[in-house]
Write a protein that holds these residues in place. Structure first.
Motif, PDB file in Angstrom:
ATOM      1  N   VAL A  69       0.842  -1.194   0.000  1.00 17.63           N
ATOM      2  CA  VAL A  69       0.000   0.000   0.000  1.00 17.63           C
ATOM      3  C   VAL A  69       0.880   1.248   0.000  1.00 17.63           C
ATOM      4  CG1 VAL A  69      -1.938  -1.132   1.154  1.00 17.63           C
ATOM      5  CG2 VAL A  69      -0.210   0.025   2.538  1.00 17.63           C
ATOM      6  N   ASN A  70       0.429   2.265  -0.729  1.00 14.96           N
ATOM      7  CA  ASN A  70       1.089   3.563  -0.775  1.00 14.96           C
ATOM      8  C   ASN A  70       0.297   4.523   0.099  1.00 14.96           C
ATOM      9  OD1 ASN A  70       3.354   3.605  -2.924  1.00 14.96           O
ATOM     10  ND2 ASN A  70       1.695   2.477  -3.914  1.00 14.96           N
ATOM     11  N   SER A  71       0.927   5.066   1.121  1.00 17.04           N
ATOM     12  CA  SER A  71       0.342   6.009   2.062  1.00 17.04           C
ATOM     13  C   SER A  71      -0.138   5.278   3.319  1.00 17.04           C
ATOM     14  CB  SER A  71      -0.828   6.790   1.439  1.00 17.04           C
ATOM     15  OG  SER A  71      -1.522   7.525   2.419  1.00 17.04           O
ATOM     16  N   VAL A  72      -0.111   6.008   4.414  1.00 14.61           N
ATOM     17  CA  VAL A  72      -0.659   5.506   5.680  1.00 14.61           C
ATOM     18  C   VAL A  72      -2.085   5.989   5.855  1.00 14.61           C
ATOM     19  CG1 VAL A  72      -0.393   5.529   8.194  1.00 14.61           C
ATOM     20  CG2 VAL A  72       1.632   5.445   6.739  1.00 14.61           C
ATOM     21  N   TRP A  73      -2.378   7.203   5.360  1.00 19.21           N
ATOM     22  CA  TRP A  73      -3.663   7.825   5.665  1.00 19.21           C
ATOM     23  C   TRP A  73      -4.755   7.505   4.647  1.00 19.21           C
ATOM     24  CZ3 TRP A  73      -1.702   9.011  10.019  1.00 19.21           C
ATOM     25  CH2 TRP A  73      -0.481   9.684  10.149  1.00 19.21           C
ATOM     26  N   SER A  74      -4.405   7.047   3.456  1.00 17.92           N
ATOM     27  CA  SER A  74      -5.390   6.871   2.395  1.00 17.92           C
ATOM     28  C   SER A  74      -6.377   5.745   2.712  1.00 17.92           C
ATOM     29  CB  SER A  74      -4.674   6.557   1.070  1.00 17.92           C
ATOM     30  OG  SER A  74      -5.591   6.130   0.091  1.00 17.92           O
ATOM     31  N   VAL A  75      -7.625   5.923   2.262  1.00 16.69           N
ATOM     32  CA  VAL A  75      -8.609   4.855   2.401  1.00 16.69           C
ATOM     33  C   VAL A  75      -8.166   3.611   1.650  1.00 16.69           C
ATOM     34  CG1 VAL A  75      -9.965   5.639   0.401  1.00 16.69           C
ATOM     35  CG2 VAL A  75     -11.073   4.336   2.221  1.00 16.69           C
ATOM     36  N   LEU A  79      -8.374   0.487   4.426  1.00 16.94           N
ATOM     37  CA  LEU A  79      -9.313  -0.625   4.251  1.00 16.94           C
ATOM     38  C   LEU A  79      -8.612  -1.947   3.926  1.00 16.94           C
ATOM     39  CD1 LEU A  79     -12.332   1.047   2.421  1.00 16.94           C
ATOM     40  CD2 LEU A  79     -12.080   0.485   4.839  1.00 16.94           C
ATOM     41  N   PRO A  80      -7.653  -1.988   2.986  1.00 17.02           N
ATOM     42  CA  PRO A  80      -6.983  -3.276   2.734  1.00 17.02           C
ATOM     43  C   PRO A  80      -6.191  -3.794   3.933  1.00 17.02           C
ATOM     44  CG  PRO A  80      -6.641  -1.775   0.891  1.00 17.02           C
ATOM     45  CD  PRO A  80      -7.239  -0.968   1.993  1.00 17.02           C
ATOM     46  N   ILE A  81      -5.523  -2.885   4.665  1.00 17.83           N
ATOM     47  CA  ILE A  81      -4.774  -3.337   5.847  1.00 17.83           C
ATOM     48  C   ILE A  81      -5.735  -3.919   6.871  1.00 17.83           C
ATOM     49  CG2 ILE A  81      -3.408  -2.564   7.824  1.00 17.83           C
ATOM     50  CD1 ILE A  81      -2.039  -0.566   5.971  1.00 17.83           C
ATOM     51  N   ALA A  82      -6.838  -3.209   7.138  1.00 13.42           N
ATOM     52  CA  ALA A  82      -7.809  -3.718   8.103  1.00 13.42           C
ATOM     53  C   ALA A  82      -8.381  -5.053   7.649  1.00 13.42           C
ATOM     54  CB  ALA A  82      -8.931  -2.692   8.293  1.00 13.42           C
ATOM     55  N   ARG A  93       1.881 -11.073   3.985  1.00  6.76           N
ATOM     56  CA  ARG A  93       2.617  -9.931   4.520  1.00  6.76           C
ATOM     57  C   ARG A  93       2.003  -8.636   4.023  1.00  6.76           C
ATOM     58  NH1 ARG A  93       7.784 -10.349   6.576  1.00  6.76           N
ATOM     59  NH2 ARG A  93       8.066 -12.344   7.633  1.00  6.76           N
ATOM     60  N   ILE A  94       2.296  -7.559   4.748  1.00  2.00           N
ATOM     61  CA  ILE A  94       1.866  -6.214   4.373  1.00  2.00           C
ATOM     62  C   ILE A  94       3.112  -5.347   4.257  1.00  2.00           C
ATOM     63  CG2 ILE A  94       0.534  -4.176   5.052  1.00  2.00           C
ATOM     64  CD1 ILE A  94      -1.180  -6.111   6.798  1.00  2.00           C
ATOM     65  N   LEU A  95       3.246  -4.628   3.139  1.00  2.00           N
ATOM     66  CA  LEU A  95       4.349  -3.681   2.956  1.00  2.00           C
ATOM     67  C   LEU A  95       3.739  -2.288   2.802  1.00  2.00           C
ATOM     68  CD1 LEU A  95       7.419  -3.225   2.529  1.00  2.00           C
ATOM     69  CD2 LEU A  95       7.014  -3.478   0.086  1.00  2.00           C
ATOM     70  N   VAL A  96       4.111  -1.379   3.716  1.00  2.00           N
ATOM     71  CA  VAL A  96       3.549  -0.037   3.749  1.00  2.00           C
ATOM     72  C   VAL A  96       4.611   0.959   3.285  1.00  2.00           C
ATOM     73  CG1 VAL A  96       2.395   1.713   5.144  1.00  2.00           C
ATOM     74  CG2 VAL A  96       2.129  -0.714   5.720  1.00  2.00           C
ATOM     75  N   LEU A 131       5.760  -4.949   7.113  1.00  2.00           N
ATOM     76  CA  LEU A 131       7.057  -4.400   6.727  1.00  2.00           C
ATOM     77  C   LEU A 131       6.846  -2.985   6.187  1.00  2.00           C
ATOM     78  CD1 LEU A 131       8.437  -7.482   4.737  1.00  2.00           C
ATOM     79  CD2 LEU A 131       8.827  -6.944   7.143  1.00  2.00           C
ATOM     80  N   TRP A 132       7.963  -2.238   6.098  1.00  2.00           N
ATOM     81  CA  TRP A 132       7.884  -0.851   5.650  1.00  2.00           C
ATOM     82  C   TRP A 132       8.854  -0.609   4.510  1.00  2.00           C
ATOM     83  CZ3 TRP A 132       4.477   2.760   7.697  1.00  2.00           C
ATOM     84  CH2 TRP A 132       3.721   2.294   8.785  1.00  2.00           C
ATOM     85  N   HIS A 133       8.431   0.237   3.586  1.00  2.00           N
ATOM     86  CA  HIS A 133       9.273   0.652   2.459  1.00  2.00           C
ATOM     87  C   HIS A 133       9.738   2.078   2.733  1.00  2.00           C
ATOM     88  CE1 HIS A 133       9.381   2.038  -2.049  1.00  2.00           C
ATOM     89  NE2 HIS A 133      10.565   2.102  -1.472  1.00  2.00           N
ATOM     90  N   ALA A 134      11.020   2.253   2.986  1.00  2.00           N
ATOM     91  CA  ALA A 134      11.631   3.561   3.158  1.00  2.00           C
ATOM     92  C   ALA A 134      12.460   3.882   1.925  1.00  2.00           C
ATOM     93  CB  ALA A 134      12.517   3.577   4.407  1.00  2.00           C
TER      94      ALA A 134
END
Length: 366
Positions: A69-75, A79-82, A93-96, A131-134
């Motif tokens: 997913v791109n962004s933390v705040w976007s719907v 919704l997909p993370i939840a 896995r989830i990559l943010v 996981l996180w993408h920096a």
């Protein structure tokens, strides 16, 4: 990103059915699945319940190695993370990718609202599955400033567009032509550009392109614009299609991007690739490229400081401006040739395949 992924990656892409701020959907695409190479794309009209039902029927039986997913705040992230954390969407896995949203300047905008959101949402962003993408050491630090135990799965900055050849003809002996291309929002700092023009006594012209993301902020920009000694030196020229951005940058002597912070800065890359020097804040990954010939670095985000840089540009001859455009293109070409060619999605796949992978606090991959 999808086009540069290797054959080991197949993807399902969910996106809105229209551009940011547009009331009109893309013709013939809304609510439909489209095949693009190995990727299936669904164009969602968020206010159409039938679209959500179509999407759910397609995804409920699928299993994915990774939700990206791109962004933390976007719907489109929330919704997909939840859904994944609740087991409604099956992804291992989830990559943010926060895309600079955890930077200090970005967090300062609507600070109270973001703090309230994180207080209730933080638990969803924790755990070994996330996981996180920096995009570099600074964003690693920004993410860990909000989530100290975050697992950084990918550290990769964008590649940027292919370099364009330098223009052969020198610019005319008219006043220097400046351009701003970007979203019209507080983070992009267009109001600082307009305030700076009040401190420029030499003749320059500024053209503005981009969607008005924040109407109240645009009103402030219009007030600064109308208060200039000669408002006619500024023009707003609307939005551009993606394929028009590079050719538009190529028509100007410099772009002005005094952003409050970028984790990458696509407009900066597009400008340099088109041999258009950039006057930019020092809050982006591009400072070294600009000092290598790509443009000028603004270290103080004040109208006086930015006005001084614009005044310096206004004093140059057409031949000097032509040389600066060639130097900007060469600085970008050197940077672009040095970039790794592995896509973010392939790096994400490596992170999923090696779940123990962690990035230490200083940002060097382990």
């Amino acid at each position: 990103m999808l086009d540069t992924a290797s054959g080991a990656v197949s993807a399902t892409l969910l996106t809105r059915d229209r551009d940011l701020g547009s009331r009109a959907a893309y013709p013939g695409l809304s609510g439909t699945w489209v095949r693009r190479g190995r990727t299936k794309v669904f164009y969602l009209g968020v206010r159409h319940p039938a679209h959500w039902l179509t999407l759910w029927r397609s995804l409920r039986s699928a299993r994915f190695d990774l939700l990206y997913v791109n962004s933390v705040w976007s719907v489109f992230s929330i919704l997909p993370i939840a859904a994944t954390r609740l087991g409604l969407l099956r992804a291992d896995r989830i990559l943010v990718a926060p895309r600079g949203e955890f930077g200090s300047a970005a967090l300062a905008l609507h600070r109270a609202r973001k703090r309230m959101f994180l207080a209730g949402w933080r638990w969803m962003l924790r755990g070994p599955r996330v996981l996180w993408h920096a995009t570099g050491p600074q964003e690693v630090a920004d993410i860990r400033g909000v989530l100290p135990r975050a697992r950084i799965g990918v550290v990769a900055i964008g590649v940027g567009p292919e370099p364009r050849p330098a223009p052969a003809d020198p610019p005319p002996a008219d006043p220097p032509r400046l351009v701003f291309i970007g979203r019209i929002s507080p983070m992009k700092n267009l109001d600082l550009v307009l305030a700076a023009l009040a401190h420029v006594r030499a003749r320059v012209r500024l053209d503005i392109y981009g969607p008005v993301e924040d109407a109240r902020y645009w009103q402030r920009c219009e007030q600064l614009w109308s208060a200039l000694p000669d408002p006619s030196v500024v023009s707003y020229r609307g939005e551009l299609r993606p394929d028009q951005v590079g050719e538009t940058f190529a028509r100007y002597d410099a772009s002005v991007q005094p952003t409050r912070g970028e984790n990458f800065g696509n407009a900066i890359a597009e400008s340099l690739a088109a041999c258009c020097p950039v006057i930019c804040s020092d809050r982006t990954p591009w400072t070294a490229v600009l000092r290598d010939g790509g443009g000028q670095v603004l270290t103080e985000l004040t109208p006086v400081a930015l006005g001084a840089l614009v005044t310096r540009l206004a004093a140059t001859s057409p031949e000097q401006r032509q040389a600066a455009r060639a130097a900007a293109g060469e600085a970008y070409r050197r940077w672009w040739l040095d970039r790794p060619r592995i896509s973010v999605l392939d790096q994400a796949w490596q992170a999923v395949s090696a779940p123990a992978c962690r990035v230490p606090p200083q940002g060097r991959p382990s």
